[in-house]
Motif scaffolding. Structure first.
Motif, PDB file in Angstrom:
ATOM      1  N   LEU A  61      -8.463  18.504  -9.853  1.00 45.75           N
ATOM      2  CA  LEU A  61      -9.541  17.810  -9.163  1.00 45.75           C
ATOM      3  C   LEU A  61     -10.099  18.808  -8.164  1.00 45.75           C
ATOM      4  O   LEU A  61      -9.378  19.267  -7.273  1.00 45.75           O
ATOM      5  N   VAL A  62     -11.371  19.167  -8.329  1.00 49.08           N
ATOM      6  CA  VAL A  62     -12.025  20.107  -7.420  1.00 49.08           C
ATOM      7  C   VAL A  62     -12.986  19.309  -6.548  1.00 49.08           C
ATOM      8  O   VAL A  62     -13.967  18.747  -7.038  1.00 49.08           O
ATOM      9  N   VAL A  63     -12.679  19.250  -5.274  1.00 48.15           N
ATOM     10  CA  VAL A  63     -13.510  18.535  -4.300  1.00 48.15           C
ATOM     11  C   VAL A  63     -14.529  19.535  -3.759  1.00 48.15           C
ATOM     12  O   VAL A  63     -14.158  20.611  -3.299  1.00 48.15           O
TER      13      VAL A  63
ATOM     14  N   GLN B 279     -15.238  27.441 -13.001  1.00 49.52           N
ATOM     15  CA  GLN B 279     -15.411  28.380 -14.116  1.00 49.52           C
ATOM     16  C   GLN B 279     -14.084  29.035 -14.478  1.00 49.52           C
ATOM     17  O   GLN B 279     -13.738  29.143 -15.655  1.00 49.52           O
ATOM     18  N   GLN B 280     -13.335  29.459 -13.472  1.00 49.47           N
ATOM     19  CA  GLN B 280     -12.047  30.112 -13.712  1.00 49.47           C
ATOM     20  C   GLN B 280     -11.062  29.145 -14.368  1.00 49.47           C
ATOM     21  O   GLN B 280     -10.369  29.496 -15.324  1.00 49.47           O
ATOM     22  N   LEU B 281     -10.988  27.923 -13.856  1.00 52.63           N
ATOM     23  CA  LEU B 281     -10.058  26.935 -14.405  1.00 52.63           C
ATOM     24  C   LEU B 281     -10.391  26.603 -15.861  1.00 52.63           C
ATOM     25  O   LEU B 281      -9.497  26.510 -16.700  1.00 52.63           O
ATOM     26  N   LEU B 282     -11.676  26.436 -16.154  1.00 49.39           N
ATOM     27  CA  LEU B 282     -12.080  26.145 -17.535  1.00 49.39           C
ATOM     28  C   LEU B 282     -11.715  27.295 -18.470  1.00 49.39           C
ATOM     29  O   LEU B 282     -11.241  27.064 -19.588  1.00 49.39           O
ATOM     30  N   GLN B 283     -11.911  28.530 -18.021  1.00 51.72           N
ATOM     31  CA  GLN B 283     -11.564  29.694 -18.842  1.00 51.72           C
ATOM     32  C   GLN B 283     -10.065  29.737 -19.136  1.00 51.72           C
ATOM     33  O   GLN B 283      -9.645  30.238 -20.171  1.00 51.72           O
ATOM     34  N   GLU B 284      -9.274  29.200 -18.215  1.00 54.28           N
ATOM     35  CA  GLU B 284      -7.824  29.203 -18.388  1.00 54.28           C
ATOM     36  C   GLU B 284      -7.309  27.955 -19.103  1.00 54.28           C
ATOM     37  O   GLU B 284      -6.101  27.773 -19.230  1.00 54.28           O
ATOM     38  N   GLY B 285      -8.220  27.092 -19.559  1.00 48.53           N
ATOM     39  CA  GLY B 285      -7.836  25.940 -20.365  1.00 48.53           C
ATOM     40  C   GLY B 285      -7.465  24.688 -19.592  1.00 48.53           C
ATOM     41  O   GLY B 285      -6.868  23.777 -20.167  1.00 48.53           O
ATOM     42  N   TRP B 286      -7.791  24.615 -18.315  1.00 48.74           N
ATOM     43  CA  TRP B 286      -7.499  23.425 -17.522  1.00 48.74           C
ATOM     44  C   TRP B 286      -8.453  22.289 -17.887  1.00 48.74           C
ATOM     45  O   TRP B 286      -9.590  22.515 -18.289  1.00 48.74           O
TER      46      TRP B 286
ATOM     47  N   THR C 163     -18.051  28.004  -3.831  1.00 48.43           N
ATOM     48  CA  THR C 163     -16.627  28.208  -4.093  1.00 48.43           C
ATOM     49  C   THR C 163     -16.130  27.264  -5.185  1.00 48.43           C
ATOM     50  O   THR C 163     -15.407  27.679  -6.093  1.00 48.43           O
ATOM     51  N   GLY C 164     -16.513  25.996  -5.101  1.00 50.17           N
ATOM     52  CA  GLY C 164     -16.063  25.017  -6.087  1.00 50.17           C
ATOM     53  C   GLY C 164     -16.515  25.347  -7.494  1.00 50.17           C
ATOM     54  O   GLY C 164     -15.738  25.269  -8.451  1.00 50.17           O
ATOM     55  N   SER C 165     -17.770  25.753  -7.665  1.00 53.41           N
ATOM     56  CA  SER C 165     -18.263  26.056  -9.005  1.00 53.41           C
ATOM     57  C   SER C 165     -17.617  27.324  -9.564  1.00 53.41           C
ATOM     58  O   SER C 165     -17.331  27.401 -10.761  1.00 53.41           O
ATOM     59  N   ALA C 166     -17.342  28.312  -8.706  1.00 55.90           N
ATOM     60  CA  ALA C 166     -16.650  29.522  -9.168  1.00 55.90           C
ATOM     61  C   ALA C 166     -15.220  29.195  -9.597  1.00 55.90           C
ATOM     62  O   ALA C 166     -14.730  29.686 -10.619  1.00 55.90           O
ATOM     63  N   LEU C 167     -14.546  28.355  -8.816  1.00 54.98           N
ATOM     64  CA  LEU C 167     -13.187  27.935  -9.154  1.00 54.98           C
ATOM     65  C   LEU C 167     -13.177  27.180 -10.480  1.00 54.98           C
ATOM     66  O   LEU C 167     -12.323  27.409 -11.340  1.00 54.98           O
TER      67      LEU C 167
END
Length: 75
Positions: free
Chosen positions: A6-8, A20-27, A14-18
């Motif tokens: 859950l990204v608040v 992108q990283q999480l999606l790339q890692e399969g979250w 910062t939230g959108s960059a995070l």
């Protein structure tokens, strides 16, 4: 086990960059924002204004994230 984030503050810098990283890692990613329509593809939008405790509680009632990332700020 799939990591569920859950990204608040999901539409901010910062939230959108995070996200992108999480999606790339399969979250599996849920993004909380006042206007979740602006979220990246693949993100589950959660609409809430943190200044409204009751509405925020209701919006998050059924979520069970494994991780919560707070990337928002308020004046």
């Amino acid at each position: 086990m799939t990591q569920k984030a859950l990204v608040v503050g999901a539409t901010g810098i910062t939230g959108s960059a995070l996200i992108q990283q999480l999606l790339q890692e399969g979250w599996e990613v849920y993004g909380l924002a006042r206007n979740p329509a602006a979220l990246l593809a693949g993100v589950h939008g959660v609409s809430a204004d943190l200044r409204d405790a009751q509405a925020t509680r209701a919006a998050l009632a059924d979520l069970q994230p494994t991780h919560v990332f707070i990337t928002t700020w308020s004046r």
